[in-house]
Each structure stands twice: as structure tokens, then as C-alpha cells.
Scaffold this motif. Structure first.
Motif, PDB file in Angstrom:
ATOM      1  N   UNK A   8       0.809  -1.051  -0.033  1.00  0.00           N
ATOM      2  CA  UNK A   8       0.291  -0.002   0.073  1.00  0.00           C
ATOM      3  C   UNK A   8       0.734   1.089   0.002  1.00  0.00           C
ATOM      4  N   UNK A   9       0.300   2.434  -0.348  1.00  0.00           N
ATOM      5  CA  UNK A   9       0.964   3.624  -0.714  1.00  0.00           C
ATOM      6  C   UNK A   9       0.451   4.648   0.408  1.00  0.00           C
ATOM      7  N   UNK A  10       1.324   5.345   1.136  1.00  0.00           N
ATOM      8  CA  UNK A  10       0.860   6.265   2.272  1.00  0.00           C
ATOM      9  C   UNK A  10       1.391   7.478   1.871  1.00  0.00           C
ATOM     10  N   UNK A  11       0.782   8.495   2.163  1.00  0.00           N
ATOM     11  CA  UNK A  11       1.106   9.760   2.235  1.00  0.00           C
ATOM     12  C   UNK A  11       1.056  10.745   3.645  1.00  0.00           C
ATOM     13  N   UNK A  12       1.614  11.575   4.218  1.00  0.00           N
ATOM     14  CA  UNK A  12       1.581  11.942   5.387  1.00  0.00           C
ATOM     15  C   UNK A  12       1.034  13.584   5.306  1.00  0.00           C
ATOM     16  N   UNK A  13       0.378  14.154   6.276  1.00  0.00           N
ATOM     17  CA  UNK A  13      -0.032  15.448   6.064  1.00  0.00           C
ATOM     18  C   UNK A  13       0.985  16.075   7.289  1.00  0.00           C
ATOM     19  N   UNK A  14       1.444  16.777   7.197  1.00  0.00           N
ATOM     20  CA  UNK A  14       2.439  17.819   8.048  1.00  0.00           C
ATOM     21  C   UNK A  14       1.939  19.065   8.561  1.00  0.00           C
ATOM     22  N   UNK A  15       2.149  19.484   9.791  1.00  0.00           N
ATOM     23  CA  UNK A  15       2.002  20.788  10.076  1.00  0.00           C
ATOM     24  C   UNK A  15       2.346  21.657   9.389  1.00  0.00           C
ATOM     25  N   UNK A  16       1.756  22.944   9.659  1.00  0.00           N
ATOM     26  CA  UNK A  16       2.281  24.193   8.529  1.00  0.00           C
ATOM     27  C   UNK A  16       3.576  24.785   9.309  1.00  0.00           C
ATOM     28  N   UNK A  20      -2.730   9.668  14.811  1.00  0.00           N
ATOM     29  CA  UNK A  20      -2.215   9.351  16.159  1.00  0.00           C
ATOM     30  C   UNK A  20      -1.785  10.608  16.743  1.00  0.00           C
ATOM     31  N   UNK A  21      -2.642  11.461  17.377  1.00  0.00           N
ATOM     32  CA  UNK A  21      -2.297  12.912  17.846  1.00  0.00           C
ATOM     33  C   UNK A  21      -2.151  13.916  16.858  1.00  0.00           C
ATOM     34  N   UNK A  22      -1.154  14.256  16.491  1.00  0.00           N
ATOM     35  CA  UNK A  22      -0.917  15.069  15.306  1.00  0.00           C
ATOM     36  C   UNK A  22      -0.423  14.396  13.967  1.00  0.00           C
ATOM     37  N   UNK A  23       0.186  13.324  14.095  1.00  0.00           N
ATOM     38  CA  UNK A  23       0.634  12.405  13.000  1.00  0.00           C
ATOM     39  C   UNK A  23      -0.633  11.862  12.389  1.00  0.00           C
ATOM     40  N   UNK A  24      -0.862  12.479  11.092  1.00  0.00           N
ATOM     41  CA  UNK A  24      -1.830  12.196  10.173  1.00  0.00           C
ATOM     42  C   UNK A  24      -1.255  11.736   8.846  1.00  0.00           C
ATOM     43  N   UNK A  25      -2.087  10.612   8.451  1.00  0.00           N
ATOM     44  CA  UNK A  25      -1.768   9.804   7.087  1.00  0.00           C
ATOM     45  C   UNK A  25      -2.798   9.335   6.476  1.00  0.00           C
ATOM     46  N   UNK A  26      -2.672   9.262   5.153  1.00  0.00           N
ATOM     47  CA  UNK A  26      -3.817   8.683   4.329  1.00  0.00           C
ATOM     48  C   UNK A  26      -3.200   7.246   3.546  1.00  0.00           C
ATOM     49  N   UNK A  27      -3.720   6.139   3.633  1.00  0.00           N
ATOM     50  CA  UNK A  27      -3.280   5.058   2.939  1.00  0.00           C
ATOM     51  C   UNK A  27      -4.123   4.654   1.767  1.00  0.00           C
ATOM     52  N   UNK A  28      -3.672   4.301   0.529  1.00  0.00           N
ATOM     53  CA  UNK A  28      -4.300   4.003  -0.502  1.00  0.00           C
ATOM     54  C   UNK A  28      -3.819   2.968  -1.252  1.00  0.00           C
ATOM     55  N   UNK A  29      -4.416   2.259  -2.156  1.00  0.00           N
ATOM     56  CA  UNK A  29      -3.919   1.049  -2.962  1.00  0.00           C
ATOM     57  C   UNK A  29      -2.734   1.690  -4.171  1.00  0.00           C
ATOM     58  N   UNK A  30      -3.047   2.710  -4.296  1.00  0.00           N
ATOM     59  CA  UNK A  30      -2.107   3.460  -5.589  1.00  0.00           C
ATOM     60  C   UNK A  30      -1.470   4.587  -5.081  1.00  0.00           C
ATOM     61  N   UNK A  31       0.075   4.706  -5.611  1.00  0.00           N
ATOM     62  CA  UNK A  31       0.719   6.063  -5.164  1.00  0.00           C
ATOM     63  C   UNK A  31      -0.064   7.217  -5.723  1.00  0.00           C
ATOM     64  N   UNK A  32      -0.543   7.274  -6.632  1.00  0.00           N
ATOM     65  CA  UNK A  32      -0.951   8.596  -7.153  1.00  0.00           C
ATOM     66  C   UNK A  32      -2.406   8.811  -6.226  1.00  0.00           C
ATOM     67  N   UNK A  33      -3.240   7.665  -5.928  1.00  0.00           N
ATOM     68  CA  UNK A  33      -4.171   7.973  -5.333  1.00  0.00           C
ATOM     69  C   UNK A  33      -4.155   8.314  -4.026  1.00  0.00           C
ATOM     70  N   UNK A  34      -3.000   8.007  -3.273  1.00  0.00           N
ATOM     71  CA  UNK A  34      -2.384   8.340  -1.846  1.00  0.00           C
ATOM     72  C   UNK A  34      -2.113   9.760  -2.285  1.00  0.00           C
TER      73      UNK A  34
END
Length: 754
Positions: A238-246, A272-286
Motif C-alpha cells: 500500500x502507499x501512504x502519504x502524510x500530512x505535516x503541520x504548517x 495518532x495525535x498530530x501524526x496524520x496519514x492517508x493510505x491508498x492502493x495506488x501511489x497517485x491515489x495516495x
């Protein structure tokens, strides 16, 4: 055998040796892959003891011979190192070292790099230590293993061991009898501590060391093969991308889960707290889901960043820990001329070409992380702490990363991968940072201030040298879970270990702060800041880049005050003959002193011995200036290098050439853009680096080989001398002494106009 199988065969072969089971298997036909390994037993770290102090290099901390070399009964030879390949060619050079003393063709050896499930613990691959530490260890370990095997064969044949010849894993007697290394290893136990002395070969007989063996990592890179952790593809991954604080210390208060979960391919959001990520089947989807998730996230304000206009003034306030690193005095003639100067350097980033990436798999008990970290063992320990797992249940396997050097985001993205994989057992997860994350959440190299006051006597000798520097930490490497960025964002956050200065002779901000020159009266103060306005850590050469720039600029100014040629002035202040040799060689190859030059062209010289204990480098350069724009071009460079016994000449030339180019980029162009709200260098348009169009026209590297001498690290040794040479050439071309980095651009244009 396919190309991908070739890659696996090079990097991780399967074998059963010394009670440890290594298993490699392909996962999916036609898919890009890496070998998956399971190891039944791990060796514990061995700490330095009185018994191992006399051993060479990393044998001090890993003294068992079979930690470095394993031989199967079938005669397969596997060599291990705890160091990693970062694009410097050390994998090839270390292979050459082992092959030389084992008397084997390199192609017959399986060579494995850092892996907490297999290799010795050599800490970090950093500071130009690899060949000096791991190379010395392998040189001696291989010689001792060969000696033990030959002795065992001699006993078996009932002959004098001196009459036997070992070559390509076969030992031959004069009467025609022979024994393979595999047969001989059955007669001797390699699970023993290394001895203080080794049956090393005469350097005059070397056939592999000293040759430019083609680098083993290059073919797949230039043919588009599987080369980097960014290339990894495991079945079901699976492919994941994270969201980082500004901005630093901002906390996540809300996010739009419903919208993101409806997007194609999205499997899960992990928070988990301020650690935020989305997981998808494809990289571009992530990637697309990450953009939406980021846009819908709400954060607290976080903390303000420092004012870029007052950074250097503020640094003198927050640098509250004075550390005296040199203070000695001797009677000298009175000073007749004195020079005082201040130099500044701004924050710079690593700017890794490939964004940081990691792959992790948690099977419910064992966490395996593939990472381009420079220290798999320190990372393993921190991940175990973060995940509340026993260390033996976490395995970190090094896989080379695209554009990895220094303390960039490699460890942090590995922590992201581990956290996400822990939430999704049984499914391999690949995490790659976005470009703006790589830039905005880098561990920058600190801003610095240096001040020098020096004096010469009537004979042009330096009679007094007073130097001070101000800097925050150049080394926030992973020593606990709190040093991992995602671990500090959790609901129950970990706290980073306090910042502490690196001590001499290695040094951090004060690396190369003590000149190698003969200075009877010298006082050097390192003013260390335990707090960091921006997140900082290690980048190539640490403080040596700035310190050597300051020292070498001052040496030229003192030479001018004394009315002495700059090269001659340096030679007069040195008693190290090897230092003199590299200076003379660089000057000779450059044709120093140069005849009068065309308008807006200048030449300059720089020298240093890295850390005053590793490689010697002298650099002479010629530059051209466009006064209307402040553009500076490095036209030509000649470098001379002494790094002791040379293992791979072409590899050293590669590193010195690359160091000159990178140092030119730092010294002339690079500066992090930010304001009190956030980092503004979020892409390549907002962080200028040296472009191909501005690459030096000509670089020549000249090597001084010293067969039998200790290996001296050279990979980072060109950074400071190049900076000093550029600053001096710029003065020669413009008549203006620029002491604030970066040197080129609008500030230079305005200075020339005055």
C-alpha cells in the motif's frame, strides 16, 4: 536470470551460516522487488573494552571475526559491513579491501551492508569515517581469516604454511594438493575475537586495492533498474502519504475524514495525535488524497520562527554554552599589523533530489523497516522505543536512497512508515514525503557566526590568533525516540534528547575550528547554543565548511598584509610535511602563481586537513564574475588529495569532484528562505542550487598515494578548502572581501557597485 534477480543476488543472497538462517525469495513475477529476509538469531552489540582497544577500526566495537566474514562449507564467502552506501562508492571500496586480504576476486564475494539482522553495529555512516573505520576493520579481519584458513590447511597437509598459496577461495600446496576455504573453515572456528596484529599483505603485492574497480551500484542506476528504496515494490504493498503541520509545534484539531475516505483507492486514514496519514492502493491515489486531507485539516498556530534579518545577532544571545577548544601561548615578537573580521553563514538545507522514503511491514510481532537511514542500529533502537517493542522485534535494513546524505528526512519517514504499518499488520506500506515536506521539515545546517582577530610580526609570521564561533547543534542524530519527528507528534509525544555539543577532535559547529597551521599563540572559543530556532542537524562536513572558509579567507588577508604570496604564506606556517605536499601539488598543477588575468576573473587557494586528523585537501580555483548580476562561475579547479592508502582512485576523484561542486553551490548560492510565519523554501524555485549550466568548466583531482599508510576519510574533505578558495578568488577578481555566505548574487552586485 532477470535484471531484478541480479539485483537481489547482489544485495541479499540466501545462505545458512554459523547457526543464523538467512532467507531470500522473490515475491511476485515481473514486479519490482527486494529480497525479504528472516534471521533466526541476532548478535548483541559488543562495546569497547580494554581487551579490544588495540584492535583496528570498528573491530574495537565488533571484535568477532565471523561478524565480518562468514564462509559456508560449500565455500561461499560473505562479507558484512555495518556501513551503508550513500552514493559515495564505499560499497565498492570496502569490497575491494576485503577481496584484497582474502586473496579473492571481488566478483566471488557476496557483500552485504548495514542490516540490524545481519551486520555488525558500526553506528552511523558519517563524518568520512567509513573507509577509516570499517575499511581498517575489514582489512584486518580478512587478513586474519585468510591466515587462520591457511594455518588450518597447513596443519592438515602437514606442511609449512608459508609454502601454501591462497587464491580465489582455494588453498594450494606445492605438491598439487588443494583445499577450498569451505573445507578449511570446517577445521577452524571463526567465532573468535580478532587479534591485535594481522598477517597483512605487503602493499607492493596489492592487486585490488589501489585499482579503480567499477562501482557495483552504478549499472542499475544508469539503466533504470531497481536501485533505491524509492524503487521498492512488494506484493500487496500500500502507499501512504502524510500530512505535516504548517509550522513547528502546531497541533491537529480536526480533519475531513468523510470526504477523503470516499476518494478512489483510499484504504484508511491513520491518525495518532498530530501524526496524520492517508493510505491508498495506488501511489497517485495516495498523493491526491493527501492533498484533500491536508486542505481539510485544522491546526493550532504553532510557534513563530526567528526573524531572518536578526538571526546572526540573535545567535550570539542564545549561544549560552562557551566551550574553549584551544588556548596556548608562547613568547613571540611584537605584532605590527592586526586584522579583525566577522563571517556569517545562513541556514541551508540538504535538498535531497529524491524525497525521503521508507517501506515497513509488521507481521503482528516483527517490524521490518527498509530505510535509507545512515544509522540502522540507532534507528532500530528509537523505533523500538516509539513502538513499545523489544529491540529484537524491530529490524532495519538499509536500502540506498536517492539523494541521501547527512541527517535529512530518512529516519523521520522510517518512523512514519513504522507507525502506519503497526496500525495495519500484515500489509507492507510505502511512505514517501512530498517535495514541500522534504524542504520544510528538513534538519537544516545551522546558521553560524565566526570572528577572527589575528596579528603578524615584522617578518610576516602570525604571532596571535583569536577565533570564536557561534552555532546551534550540527548533530541531532537519533539517540532516542524523541529525536524522530513523528514520535514528537503523537497523542502521547516523546521528548527529544537534549542538544549536546560534539567534542573535539571531531567537533560539530567547531569542526576544523582549530587551524592546522603553526600558531604559537592561539585561543579558540566555541559558543554553543543548546536551543535551535529552526530544526537543525548534520550536513556534510558540519562546521568545517564555515570554519575553513573563515580561516582560509583570513590567511589570504594576512598574506596580503605581509606582502607574501598566499601559497608561500601557508607553507611558512606549516610543519606537517603531508600538508605541504598537497599544497605544493595543487599549486603546481594549477600553475600558481597565475599571470595577470582578464578583468572580472580571479584565482584563489584553500587548504585544510579534514578534522585535522583525516584527509588533506588543497584546492586552487579560477572564477569569473558578472558585475551587473553578481553571478559567479567556477571556471576551473585543481585539487590535490592525500588520504593515505588509496583503495579506489576513481572513487576518491568522484568524491572530491562532487565535494567541490556541492561546496560551490553552498558557498555561492544556497540560503534557506523563511519568515516568522513559516519556511518559504518549499520547492526548487525558492531554494536555488547550482544548475548544470553553471557547473565548473574543468575540475582535475590529483592523488598522493601512500601504500601501507592508514586509510584517511576524504568524502567530506573538499567542502571547506573549496569555500576558502572561492572566497579568495572572488576577492582577487573584484577587490571586494565578501564574508557573508552565500557569496554570489544581488548582494555581491551591490557591493561591486559601491
Amino acid at each position: 536470470m532477470s535484471h531484478q534477480d541480479d539485483f537481489v543476488d547482489e544485495g541479499r543472497r540466501h545462505f545458512m551460516i554459523s547457526g543464523a538462517l538467512f532467507v531470500a525469495f522473490s515475491m511476485a513475477p515481473g514486479a519490482k522487488l527486494f529480497a525479504q529476509e528472516v534471521i533466526a538469531d541476532e548478535g548483541a552489540a559488543v562495546h569497547v573494552s580494554k581487551e579490544t582497544q588495540a584492535l583496528a577500526g570498528s573491530l574495537k566495537t565488533n571484535p568477532m571475526l565471523d561478524a565480518w566474514i562468514k564462509i559456508t562449507p560449500e565455500g561461499k564467502v560473505t562479507v558484512f559491513t555495518g556501513k551503508v552506501e550513500l552514493g559515495t562508492g564505499v560499497r565498492t571500496a570496502l569490497l575491494q579491501v576485503a577481496a584484497e586480504e582474502l586473496n579473492m576476486a571481488p566478483a566471488l564475494i557476496t557483500f552485504l551492508t548495514a542490516d540490524t539482522g545481519a551486520s555488525p553495529d558500526e553506528g552511523l555512516t558519517a563524518g568520512s569515517h567509513t573507509i577509516a573505520d570499517s575499511g581498517s576493520a575489514l582489512l584486518n579481519a580478512a587478513a586474519q581469516v585468510r591466515g587462520l584458513l591457511v594455518d588450518a590447511a597447513a596443519t592438515h597437509f602437514n606442511v609449512d604454511g608459508a609454502t601454501l598459496v591462497a587464491n580465489n577461495a582455494v588453498i594450494r600446496a606445492r605438491d598439487g594438493r588443494m583445499m577450498s576455504y569451505g573445507e578449511a573453515v570446517g577445521l577452524v572456528n571463526l567465532h573468535r575475537s580478532a587479534a591485535p596484529t594481522s598477517p597483512l599483505k605487503d602493499p607492493k603485492t596489492f592487486r585490488v586495492i589501489g585499482t579503480s574497480l567499477p562501482r557495483v551500484d552504478i549499472p542499475s542506476k544508469v539503466t533504470g533498474g531497481v536501485s533505491y528504496v524509492q524503487d521498492m515494490a512488494l506484493p500487496g504493498m500500500l502507499h501512504a502519504r502524510v500530512v505535516m503541520p504548517p509550522v513547528y509545534d502546531a497541533h491537529l484539531t480536526a480533519y475531513d475524514e468523510a470526504t477523503v475516505m470516499k476518494m478512489p483507492g483510499v484504504v484508511r486514514i491513520v491518525r495518532n495525535g498530530s501524526m496524520l496519514a492517508v493510505v491508498a492502493k495506488g501511489e497517485w491515489q495516495a498523493v491526491k488524497a493527501q492533498r484533500v486531507l491536508s486542505a481539510g485539516s485544522v491546526w493550532t498556530n504553532g510557534r513563530a520562527l526567528p526573524d531572518p534579518h536578526t538571526v546572526h545577532r540573535d545567535l550570539k544571545v542564545i549561544a549560552t554554552e562557551p566551550i574553549k577548544i584551544a588556548d596556548h601561548h608562547a613568547p613571540m615578537p611584537p605584532a605590527v599589523k592586526t586584522l579583525s573580521a566577522q563571517f556569517t553563514k545562513r541556514y541551508m538545507m540538504h535538498g535531497s533530489i529524491g524525497p525521503s522514503c521508507s517501506v515497513a511491514l509488521f507481521d503482528g510481532t516483527q517490524m521490518t523497516v527498509w530505510t535509507h537511514s545512515q544509522g540502522v542500529y540507532p534507528l532500530r533502537d528509537a523505533l523500538a522505543e516509539m513502538l513499545s517493542l523489544p529491540k529484537e522485534h524491530v529490524r532495519c535494513v538499509h536500502v540506498e536512497g536517492s539523494g541521501c546524505y547527512g541527517h535529512n528526512g530518512a529516519d523521520d519517514v522510517a518512523a512514519h512508515a513504522a507507525l502506519i504499518a503497526a496500525a495495519m499488520p500484515g500489509q507492507p506500506v510505502r511512505v514517501q514525503w512530498m517535495r514541500e515536506q522534504e524542504h520544510a521539515w528538513d534538519h537544516y545546517t545551522p546558521a553560524m557566526v565566526t570572528e577572527v582577530k589575528a596579528a603578524i610580526d615584522a617578518n610576516g609570521r602570525i604571532v596571535d590568533w583569536n577565533y570564536a564561533l557561534w552555532s546551534s547543534s550540527h548533530n541531532e542524530r537519533i539517540v532516542n525516540a524523541g529525536r524522530l519527528l513523528p514520535a514528537r507528534m503523537l497523542e502521547t509525544p516523546f521528548v527529544s534528547a537534549p542538544s549536546t555539543p560534539m567534542l573535539q577532535p571531531e567537533g560539530g559547529g567547531d569542526r576544523n575550528g582549530i587551524p592546522l597551521y603553526v600558531l604559537p599563540n592561539i585561543y579558540v572559543m566555541n559558543n554553543f547554543s543548546p536551543t535551535m530556532p529552526l530544526q537543525t542537524s548534520a550536513m556534510r562536513s558540519l562546521g568545517a565548511h564555515m570554519n575553513v572558509f573563515s580561516i582560509e579567507s583570513t590567511m589570504d588577508d594576512l598574506a596580503r598584509m605581509a606582502g607574501v604570496d598566499p601559497v608561500e604564506f601557508r607553507l611558512r606556517h606549516l610543519d606537517d610535511e603531508r600538508a605541504k605536499d598537497v599544497i605544493k601539488l595543487a599549486a603546481k598543477q594549477f600553475g600558481w602563481p597565475r599571470a595577470p588575468r582578464a578583468r572580472n576573473r580571479g584565482v584563489g587557494f584553500g587548504f585544510a586537513r579534514y578534522k585535522n586528523l583525516m584527509g588533506y585537501v588543497a584546492v586552487a580555483v579560477e572564477v569569473s564574475i558578472e558585475p551587473e548580476t553578481g553571478q559567479v562561475t567556477l571556471e576551473h579547479a585543481e585539487a590535490a588529495v592525500d588520504c593515505g592508502q588509496i583503495v579506489n582512485p576513481d572513487g576518491i576523484r568522484n568524491q572530491i569532484e562532487g565535494g567541490i561542486i556541492q561546496s560551490a553551490s553552498w558557498t555561492l548560492h544556497e540560503s534557506l528562505q523563511f519568515d516568522t510565519q513559516r519556511i518559504r523554501s518549499f520547492d526548487w524555485g525558492t531554494y536555488p542550487i547550482l544548475r548544470y549550466s553553471s557547473a565548473p568548466k574543468q575540475i582535475n583531482v590529483h592523488l598522493i598515494d601512500r601504500p601501507g599508510a592508514p586509510f584517511l576519510g576524504a568524502a567530506e574533505a573538499a567542502m571547506g578548502p573549496t569555500a576558502g578558495a572561492l572566497g579568495n578568488a572572488l576577492f582577487d577578481a573584484s577587490g571586494k572581501r565578501v564574508r557573508d555566505l552565500p557569496l554570489a548574487g544581488d548582494s555581491l552586485r551591490k557591493l561591486i557597485e559601491v
